[in-house]
Design a protein around this motif. Structure first.
Motif, PDB file in Angstrom:
ATOM      1  N   PHE A 139      66.777  32.259  86.111  1.00 40.86           N
ATOM      2  CA  PHE A 139      65.359  31.970  85.966  1.00 40.86           C
ATOM      3  C   PHE A 139      65.070  31.352  84.598  1.00 40.86           C
ATOM      4  CE2 PHE A 139      64.570  34.859  89.548  1.00 40.86           C
ATOM      5  CZ  PHE A 139      63.551  34.181  90.191  1.00 40.86           C
ATOM      6  N   ALA A 140      65.730  31.875  83.553  1.00 38.30           N
ATOM      7  CA  ALA A 140      65.469  31.404  82.193  1.00 38.30           C
ATOM      8  C   ALA A 140      65.879  29.945  82.024  1.00 38.30           C
ATOM      9  CB  ALA A 140      66.214  32.280  81.188  1.00 38.30           C
ATOM     10  N   VAL A 141      67.061  29.606  82.520  1.00 39.25           N
ATOM     11  CA  VAL A 141      67.539  28.231  82.401  1.00 39.25           C
ATOM     12  C   VAL A 141      66.641  27.279  83.173  1.00 39.25           C
ATOM     13  CG1 VAL A 141      69.426  26.666  82.991  1.00 39.25           C
ATOM     14  CG2 VAL A 141      69.926  28.878  81.958  1.00 39.25           C
ATOM     15  N   ALA A 142      66.272  27.682  84.404  1.00 38.20           N
ATOM     16  CA  ALA A 142      65.391  26.834  85.205  1.00 38.20           C
ATOM     17  C   ALA A 142      64.050  26.660  84.523  1.00 38.20           C
ATOM     18  CB  ALA A 142      65.198  27.442  86.593  1.00 38.20           C
ATOM     19  N   MET A 143      63.526  27.753  83.943  1.00 37.81           N
ATOM     20  CA  MET A 143      62.226  27.663  83.283  1.00 37.81           C
ATOM     21  C   MET A 143      62.281  26.726  82.085  1.00 37.81           C
ATOM     22  SD  MET A 143      60.034  30.444  81.216  1.00 37.81           S
ATOM     23  CE  MET A 143      61.054  29.966  79.822  1.00 37.81           C
ATOM     24  N   PHE A 144      63.367  26.831  81.295  1.00 36.78           N
ATOM     25  CA  PHE A 144      63.488  25.959  80.140  1.00 36.78           C
ATOM     26  C   PHE A 144      63.553  24.495  80.559  1.00 36.78           C
ATOM     27  CE2 PHE A 144      65.649  23.703  76.740  1.00 36.78           C
ATOM     28  CZ  PHE A 144      65.005  24.184  75.612  1.00 36.78           C
ATOM     29  N   GLY A 145      64.211  24.227  81.686  1.00 43.48           N
ATOM     30  CA  GLY A 145      64.314  22.850  82.136  1.00 43.48           C
ATOM     31  C   GLY A 145      63.059  22.315  82.787  1.00 43.48           C
ATOM     32  N   ILE A 146      62.207  23.217  83.317  1.00 44.56           N
ATOM     33  CA  ILE A 146      61.119  22.732  84.154  1.00 44.56           C
ATOM     34  C   ILE A 146      59.737  22.928  83.558  1.00 44.56           C
ATOM     35  CG2 ILE A 146      60.612  24.793  85.510  1.00 44.56           C
ATOM     36  CD1 ILE A 146      60.688  23.070  87.982  1.00 44.56           C
ATOM     37  N   THR A 147      59.558  23.936  82.687  1.00 48.99           N
ATOM     38  CA  THR A 147      58.231  24.161  82.121  1.00 48.99           C
ATOM     39  C   THR A 147      58.003  23.271  80.916  1.00 48.99           C
ATOM     40  OG1 THR A 147      59.085  26.011  80.818  1.00 48.99           O
ATOM     41  CG2 THR A 147      58.068  26.533  82.920  1.00 48.99           C
ATOM     42  N   GLY A 148      56.737  23.093  80.603  1.00 51.35           N
ATOM     43  CA  GLY A 148      56.430  22.140  79.541  1.00 51.35           C
ATOM     44  C   GLY A 148      56.784  20.743  80.023  1.00 51.35           C
ATOM     45  N   VAL A 149      57.120  19.888  79.089  1.00 53.68           N
ATOM     46  CA  VAL A 149      57.509  18.516  79.413  1.00 53.68           C
ATOM     47  C   VAL A 149      59.017  18.462  79.549  1.00 53.68           C
ATOM     48  CG1 VAL A 149      57.423  16.117  78.682  1.00 53.68           C
ATOM     49  CG2 VAL A 149      55.520  17.641  78.157  1.00 53.68           C
ATOM     50  N   GLY A 150      59.511  18.279  80.769  1.00 55.65           N
ATOM     51  CA  GLY A 150      60.940  18.229  81.015  1.00 55.65           C
ATOM     52  C   GLY A 150      61.520  16.856  80.733  1.00 55.65           C
ATOM     53  N   ALA A 151      62.827  16.729  80.952  1.00 57.78           N
ATOM     54  CA  ALA A 151      63.523  15.484  80.656  1.00 57.78           C
ATOM     55  C   ALA A 151      62.966  14.320  81.459  1.00 57.78           C
ATOM     56  CB  ALA A 151      65.013  15.652  80.930  1.00 57.78           C
ATOM     57  N   ASP A 152      62.669  14.558  82.738  1.00 59.31           N
ATOM     58  CA  ASP A 152      62.142  13.470  83.550  1.00 59.31           C
ATOM     59  C   ASP A 152      60.717  13.121  83.137  1.00 59.31           C
ATOM     60  OD1 ASP A 152      61.541  16.005  84.454  1.00 59.31           O
ATOM     61  OD2 ASP A 152      61.273  15.402  86.533  1.00 59.31           O
ATOM     62  N   GLU A 153      59.932  14.126  82.711  1.00 60.17           N
ATOM     63  CA  GLU A 153      58.578  13.823  82.242  1.00 60.17           C
ATOM     64  C   GLU A 153      58.593  13.066  80.917  1.00 60.17           C
ATOM     65  OE1 GLU A 153      59.199  17.048  83.324  1.00 60.17           O
ATOM     66  OE2 GLU A 153      58.144  16.879  85.245  1.00 60.17           O
ATOM     67  N   MET A 154      59.564  13.407  80.028  1.00 63.61           N
ATOM     68  CA  MET A 154      59.713  12.635  78.789  1.00 63.61           C
ATOM     69  C   MET A 154      59.975  11.172  79.108  1.00 63.61           C
ATOM     70  SD  MET A 154      62.188  15.071  76.531  1.00 63.61           S
ATOM     71  CE  MET A 154      61.776  16.773  76.158  1.00 63.61           C
ATOM     72  N   THR A 155      60.841  10.956  80.085  1.00 60.24           N
ATOM     73  CA  THR A 155      61.169   9.590  80.500  1.00 60.24           C
ATOM     74  C   THR A 155      59.945   8.912  81.093  1.00 60.24           C
ATOM     75  OG1 THR A 155      63.462  10.256  80.940  1.00 60.24           O
ATOM     76  CG2 THR A 155      62.684   8.222  81.984  1.00 60.24           C
TER      77      THR A 155
END
Length: 474
Positions: free
Chosen positions: A230-246
């Motif tokens: 859950f923690a890893v998924a949350m870090f990747g998906i909450t806030g602005v993720g890599a795809d949102e930065m792009t």
């Protein structure tokens, strides 16, 4: 015939091409607060799309499983990413190019593009499951409100509502009215977020109270056993993720930040103009970061305070009904329907954001691979429209196949967490390849970027080790 072709070409310039830099389009950046606020938008639109999938599903589920213990990760997850987002957007404003075009010039190169582009392609296939989860969550909420052909979460009702959700999203995006839809979605998300924040603040006076010691305990920088996925998924998906930065670089271009800056003619006037629009972009990104942080914290606290004590962890198609307990347990049975309407608004706005952005990213990728001419606005528009019709049905089909929105969102989140490392590498490479020294001499911003990069790198490496079964502790 020639007259008809000439008339058609004469009409083309009337269609604005936000990806072309023309000296005639330059504008000075606003200096007043009112003028600056009028030029904001990309970050808030992106936040309206982001708040929903991660915050409503993964973050709440994480709070339900881990309690307050991972509150620190919620804060860091939202905080560290914004500086990489700003770095990429600054590069875009100065060069007038998209993030994917930048990734293509970062080695090692494989064919016509860079390794990071291929990694993005692989990540997007994983993110297809996440988008399927968003569609599934939306369909489940609709199905509970208005079941079709049997039980609310039965196969028939879920299938029909999935088709309706997908077709409506495609129709809205294909028609070209996505600007209006995104503004409406933004309003819906803001309203739902305000209600959620109010609920989080009201919990101390309810039967699901939390104290200051609970919040302080959540800042201990520990990861409880069993919560890593859950923690890893949350870090990747909450806030602005890599795809949102792009994606943010595309919205900055379409908003006009790069066009108003103009092509780089080497003049001091252009440099000052660039500094002005970069300042506007930075304010835009930081305001969006504030919104995402508040939303994420609210969803997490509610999950930790209400669901965790009852051992209710959202799973499968029951995710929506479990999350509705957030409201029924505090406000009463009537709020069950209130929650469902709000969940539809949040998740559907996220789907609209994906339906608007992902076809652009894939169109740009096809251009970089030499399949189409990205610089031809007519070809670009046709390709975006074709992908707008083709991609959402694939996302919906992935949900009907797996039918577990939480799992699907987690898979996309882990993929996004790994891709974050590549985005950080690209941001630093492009910073020293194309950004003049005068635009990167701020020690404060550089320090923030360094800390952001270290945090993302550590979590990314940790994620990769866990995926490979080489974890260094639970």
């Amino acid at each position: 015939m020639k007259t008809v072709e000439t008339a058609q070409r004469a009409r083309e310039p009337e269609v604005d091409d936000p990806y072309r830099l023309d000296p005639a389009d330059v504008q000075e950046a606003p200096t007043s607060l009112r003028g600056t606020l009028r030029r904001l938008g990309p970050g808030m639109i992106l936040s309206a799309a982001v708040v929903g999938s991660g915050e409503l599903i993964t973050t709440t589920a994480l709070g339900a499983q881990a309690g307050f213990a991972l509150l620190w990760l919620v804060i860091i997850s939202a905080l560290v990413k914004v500086w990489v987002q700003i770095e990429l957007a600054r590069w875009t404003i100065l060069t007038g190019r998209t993030a994917l075009a930048g990734y293509a010039q970062v080695g090692p190169r494989i064919g016509r593009v860079g390794a990071i582009n291929w990694l993005w392609i692989l990540m997007d296939f994983a993110k297809m499951l996440q988008r399927g989860g968003i569609i599934g969550g939306t369909a489940a909420a609709f199905s509970i409100l208005f079941p079709i052909g049997g039980e609310a979460l039965g196969t028939t009702s879920l299938t029909v509502w999935t088709v309706i959700v997908v077709v409506s999203a495609v129709a809205l995006m294909y028609s070209g009215r996505y600007g209006l839809v995104e503004r409406a979605a933004f309003i819906a998300v803001v309203l739902f977020t305000l209600i959620t924040v109010g609920l989080a603040l009201s919990l101390p006076g309810s039967g699901f109270s939390y104290s200051g010691s609970d919040l302080l305990g959540g800042l201990s920088f520990a990861i409880p056993a069993g919560s890593l996925g859950f923690a890893v998924a949350m870090f990747g998906i909450t806030g602005v993720g890599a795809d949102e930065m792009t994606t943010y670089t595309y919205w900055c271009l379409e908003k006009g930040y790069a066009r108003w800056t103009g092509p780089d003619d080497g003049t001091e006037e252009r440099a000052r103009r660039a500094e002005g629009w970069i300042r506007v972009m930075r304010i835009d990104a930081l305001i969006a970061w504030g919104v995402c942080t508040v939303c994420t914290l609210s969803f997490y606290i509610i999950g930790a305070a209400i669901l965790h004590p009852q051992d209710l962890v959202p799973k499968g198609n029951e995710m929506i009904t479990t999350l509705s307990r957030l409201y029924t347990d505090t406000l009463g049975e009537w709020s069950h329907y209130f929650f469902l309407v709000g969940a539809i608004a949040v998740l559907y706005s996220t789907l609209i954001g994906s339906t608007a952005s992902v076809p652009r990213l894939w169109t740009n990728t096809l251009g970089l691979l030499g399949v189409i001419d990205w610089n031809d606005p007519r070809v670009r528009r046709r390709t975006v429209r074709a992908l707008t019709v083709a991609l959402p049905p694939l996302w919906g089909a992935s949900y009907l196949w797996i039918q577990s929105p939480v799992l699907m969102v987690q898979i996309g989140g882990i993929a996004g967490g790994i891709f974050l490392v590549a985005v950080v590498i690209a941001a630093w490479t492009l910073r020293y390849q194309d950004v003049p020294h005068r635009f990167r001499r701020s020690r404060k911003l550089t320090t923030a970027l360094v800390l952001s990069s270290v945090a993302i790198g550590a979590l990314g490496v940790y994620s990769i080790l866990e995926v490979l079964g080489l974890g260094i502790g639970g």
